[in-house]
Design an enzyme around this catalytic site. Structure first.
Site, PDB file in Angstrom:
ATOM      1  N   GLY A  30     -18.909 -25.676  -6.250  1.00 13.49           N
ATOM      2  CA  GLY A  30     -19.469 -25.022  -5.068  1.00 13.49           C
ATOM      3  C   GLY A  30     -20.854 -24.440  -5.262  1.00 13.49           C
ATOM      4  O   GLY A  30     -21.447 -23.914  -4.321  1.00 13.49           O
ATOM      5  N   LYS A  31     -21.407 -24.528  -6.465  1.00 12.32           N
ATOM      6  CA  LYS A  31     -22.727 -23.954  -6.701  1.00 12.32           C
ATOM      7  C   LYS A  31     -23.806 -24.786  -5.990  1.00 12.32           C
ATOM      8  O   LYS A  31     -23.561 -25.911  -5.565  1.00 12.32           O
ATOM      9  CB  LYS A  31     -22.999 -23.910  -8.216  1.00 12.32           C
ATOM     10  CG  LYS A  31     -22.093 -22.903  -8.956  1.00 12.32           C
ATOM     11  CD  LYS A  31     -22.414 -21.479  -8.574  1.00 12.32           C
ATOM     12  CE  LYS A  31     -21.853 -20.437  -9.516  1.00 12.32           C
ATOM     13  NZ  LYS A  31     -20.436 -20.106  -9.345  1.00 12.32           N
ATOM     14  N   ASN A  32     -25.029 -24.261  -5.921  1.00  6.22           N
ATOM     15  CA  ASN A  32     -26.097 -24.983  -5.195  1.00  6.22           C
ATOM     16  C   ASN A  32     -26.322 -26.364  -5.798  1.00  6.22           C
ATOM     17  O   ASN A  32     -26.622 -27.314  -5.083  1.00  6.22           O
ATOM     18  CB  ASN A  32     -27.394 -24.171  -5.206  1.00  6.22           C
ATOM     19  CG  ASN A  32     -27.310 -22.966  -4.290  1.00  6.22           C
ATOM     20  OD1 ASN A  32     -26.216 -22.504  -3.959  1.00  6.22           O
ATOM     21  ND2 ASN A  32     -28.446 -22.452  -3.868  1.00  6.22           N
ATOM     22  N   TYR A  54     -20.501 -25.308 -11.394  1.00  5.31           N
ATOM     23  CA  TYR A  54     -19.189 -25.280 -10.729  1.00  5.31           C
ATOM     24  C   TYR A  54     -19.371 -25.996  -9.377  1.00  5.31           C
ATOM     25  O   TYR A  54     -20.433 -25.904  -8.758  1.00  5.31           O
ATOM     26  CB  TYR A  54     -18.800 -23.802 -10.546  1.00  5.31           C
ATOM     27  CG  TYR A  54     -17.498 -23.558  -9.853  1.00  5.31           C
ATOM     28  CD1 TYR A  54     -16.296 -23.594 -10.563  1.00  5.31           C
ATOM     29  CD2 TYR A  54     -17.468 -23.271  -8.487  1.00  5.31           C
ATOM     30  CE1 TYR A  54     -15.096 -23.365  -9.913  1.00  5.31           C
ATOM     31  CE2 TYR A  54     -16.270 -23.036  -7.842  1.00  5.31           C
ATOM     32  CZ  TYR A  54     -15.087 -23.090  -8.555  1.00  5.31           C
ATOM     33  OH  TYR A  54     -13.908 -22.864  -7.910  1.00  5.31           O
TER      34      TYR A  54
END
Ligand SMILES: Cc1ncc(COP(=O)(O)O)c(C=O)c1O
Length: 365
Positions: free
Chosen positions: A185-187, A183
């Site tokens: 916004g994930k790392n 997704y």
């Protein structure tokens, strides 16, 4: 000064050339669905997380479904997971056909409490899904020991914890399979939805691949009824461009966490994130606790600092699980923490000035 919760635009601007070239290549090659960019990313990601196989799919939610369906969960089977997570984890247990059994989280690390797992096991239990929440590994030694004792599988939900380690070993390498979300916004984030399951079990990998591709890997040869869950070529190429930067971005998050820790530690009422023994936290989220959380959040927001609550209602208390009739006393830690947790701005590019602003505002409050 305003401080965003995360800044995806800043990350893009720093590697714009690489991202734009990746997108252009996919368009040039008409490689929109599967094809060389997807194959390449699967190989690269498996290598990056020390896994034998990577099966890409549409998102981290499908990844959980694919893993459980390939492990052949059946109606009546019980799968244990944590009360403190995002709903994908528990909802996919239900969609795969099994029954969700929640366990309380450990009040210090927010990850599933192994002693609660032991107490929740019944003759119908088939598996455990620990979540490496906020980027912190769950207590994998204790969880794997319980799983071995009771002959259960483990699926690690690594959606928030790319490159995190437990006793020096990558998370996602302990269980039968591990699921990832990319997704945005994930790392490691795509520019849309994307996900993957990794495993060292080649049979399981083949089964998950089949399930994700309408039940067959050869066109028109549907060996089973599958679903359509594909990572598209554009997302794969973007992820391949970003993957080499992930170790640096992870280090930047860890450095930012140290600055927050030092600045917030002395402030009365603030509980900084507690990292369990032998765990390398990758700080997808930097989540503190404060007894007056809502007022603190309002103060930060009014002064231009974005915050989030991950998550305002613990899973057993969501309307989606009212059928289970759970009460706060069953999950005291998750229940207490849902009222005090607050996630502060955290992203690889956050500046010292932005962090000082956040720390000053918390101190002022
Ligand atoms: C712990 C956890 N599991 C699963 C997911 C599902 O991932 P996705 O949003 O890619 O479906 C997420 C992310 O949203 C998550 O945070």
């Amino acid at each position: 000064m305003s401080v965003p919760f995360a800044d995806l635009q800043l990350q893009y601007q720093k590697i714009k050339g690489e991202i734009d070239a990746a997108i252009a290549a996919v368009i040039r090659d008409n490689a929109f669905i599967r094809g060389p960019y997807v194959d390449a990313f699967e190989q690269e990601f498996a290598g990056a997380v020390d896994a034998g196989h990577c099966v890409s799919c549409a998102n981290g939610t499908d990844a959980l479904y694919l893993a459980m369906a390939a492990l052949k969960v059946e109606p009546g089977d019980e799968v244990i997971t944590t009360a403190h997570s995002w709903i994908s984890t528990s909802a996919m247990i239900t969609h795969a056909g099994a029954t969700v059994v929640f366990c309380d989280a450990d009040g210090a690390t927010f990850t599933i409490d192994p002693t609660a797992i032991e107490a929740a096991i019944t003759p119908r239990t088939v598996g455990i899904i620990p979540v490496h929440l906020y980027g912190q590994p769950a207590d994998m030694a204790a969880i794997m020991a319980i799983a071995a004792r009771h002959n259960l599988w483990v699926i690690e939900d690594c959606a928030q914890a790319h490159l995190a380690r437990y006793k020096g070993r990558q998370i996602g390498t302990f269980g039968a399979a591990a699921t990832y979300s990319f997704y945005p916004g994930k790392n490691l984030g795509a520019m849309g939805d994307a996900g993957a399951v990794v495993t060292n079990d080649s049979e399981l990998a083949e089964h998950m691949t089949m399930l994700a591709r309408h039940g067959g890997v050869v066109k028109h040869q549907h060996r089973i009824e599958g679903i359509n869950s594909r990572l598209d070529g554009m997302q794969a190429a973007i992820l391949s461009a970003k993957l080499p930067h992930l170790p640096d971005w992870t280090k930047a998050r860890q450095d930012a966490a140290k600055i927050y820790d030092a600045g917030l530690n002395q402030i009365e009422g603030v509980v900084i994130p507690q990292v369990g023994a032998d765990r390398t936290h990758v700080y997808h989220l930097y989540t503190i606790k404060h007894p007056r959380r809502d007022a603190l959040a309002a103060h930060l927001n009014a002064n231009g600092v974005q915050t989030a609550i991950n998550y305002p209602t613990a899973l057993p208390f969501l309307a989606a699980y009212s059928r289970l009739g759970h009460v706060p006393e069953q999950f005291p830690n998750a229940y207490r923490d849902q009222g005090s947790i607050l996630s502060l701005p955290m992203f690889a590019e956050i500046t010292r000035e932005q962090q000082d602003e956040v720390i000053d505002l918390v101190r002022q409050f």
